[in-house]
Design an enzyme around this catalytic site. Sequence first.
Site, PDB file in Angstrom:
ATOM      1  N   HIS A 106      -8.579  37.306  48.391  1.00 58.18           N
ATOM      2  CA  HIS A 106      -8.971  35.928  48.081  1.00 58.18           C
ATOM      3  C   HIS A 106     -10.427  35.739  48.437  1.00 58.18           C
ATOM      4  O   HIS A 106     -10.909  36.293  49.424  1.00 58.18           O
ATOM      5  CB  HIS A 106      -8.102  34.942  48.884  1.00 58.18           C
TER       6      HIS A 106
ATOM      7  N   ASP B 262      -0.259  33.875  44.811  1.00 57.26           N
ATOM      8  CA  ASP B 262       0.469  34.383  43.649  1.00 57.26           C
ATOM      9  C   ASP B 262       1.505  35.451  43.988  1.00 57.26           C
ATOM     10  O   ASP B 262       2.440  35.667  43.223  1.00 57.26           O
ATOM     11  CB  ASP B 262      -0.529  34.982  42.637  1.00 57.26           C
TER      12      ASP B 262
END
Length: 380
Positions: A260, A317
């Site tokens: 991320h 996700d």
Amino acid sequence: MVEEFKEGLEDVIAAKTQLSFIDGKSGILEYRGYNINDLAKYSNFEEVTYLLWYGKLPNKKELQNFSKKLRSERKIDHSVIKILKTCSKNIDAMDALRTSISYLAQCDEDLNDNSFEANIRKAVRIAAKFPTIVAAFYRVKNNKKIIPPRINLSHGANFLYMIHGKIPSDIEAFAMETDFLLTAEHELNASTFTTRVTVSTLSDLHSAICSGISTLKGPLHGGARTEVYKMLEKIRSADKAEQYILNLIASGQKIMGFGHRVYKTYDPRALIFKDIANKLAQHFKDLKWYDISVKVADTVIKELVEKKGKPIYPNVDFYTGAVYKYLKIPPELCTAIFAIGRISGWVAHCLEQYSDNRLIRPLAQYVGPHNQQYISIDKR
Ligand code: COA
């Protein structure tokens, strides 16, 4: 000179916001000051949407009215259904969504009214119809009869109902609802930033939402969910997971659902999704997808975090792959489901941008040559 310029740019804040706070080092996420763990436990998608759009938690009456308005706007009319039937069946649900919102723009009486009141009216209509459009496109694509929405079901339960044609169990409805809530808002991610840039030109809300859908579609953003889902299907059993990941790492490929730009530790939403995946696995007495996911995560953390010192943890996700497997959601809907949640944040950011607007116009650092001698075309 070039280095100075670069250094100065590192601290550029693209927008000020009161919508969400992220501490990427400690793994904390808040919507308007409320911790995501509390919201996931005690709130729901409609309440969180109200919080984001109006800037405060609603009281009972306010929530009832808001919920009533949202639910009453769920239906799509024949013209939208006709468009969905006309679309190529090979396109992604995200493309169908973008096309439908673009169509709906031209028949919206508030289209070019950018006042707060008109934007809320448009936002309610768009957010309410997102799940209906996605589910209808899925049914059309698979030659199934479209199932109209029900107003007596929550946002999450109604979506599953329109996909599968049966009312989901409480745990399934909870999982879907929490998914929408967890993805509702996340500061200036790529798609949200795009929506802010669009309205900063004083363009309209529908245009901004089309920008957001287009940006979310990419595999490095919302599209990562589909890739995670496909990866779980390829791995097929937990005992094959470790080798599969080792091969990916050895060939220098990125593992979808990990890493991320902001979180350098566990993404708090990933931990909540993990818990939901576990609950669904227990409910269905089928640990397969949960076990594969855990093995994948353990391997990535062992290989990339512990051995190589890279902060590559599961992101929002990753565990959706297992969750969607248990909810029997087909892979082609993974990204569109993200959009159904994220519409709340997109709208909230647009409202915030309109309320104190200044054109967003970042600078580019020119790194090409200067003063090249121009030679006309016939002499080249
Ligand atoms: N798997 C393996 N390695 C990864 C990785 C992943 N998922 N994500 C990042 N890395 C590695 C990169 O290869 C790079 O290594 P290097 O320094 O040796 O070249 C390093 O970590 C930095 O990666 P980078 O892509 O520059 O980080 P970023 O902040 O720009 O990227 C993402 C953030 C989300 C784009 C990136 O982590 C990614 O592509 N993840 C997979 C897609 C995904 O899940 N997207 C959803 C995001 S919510």
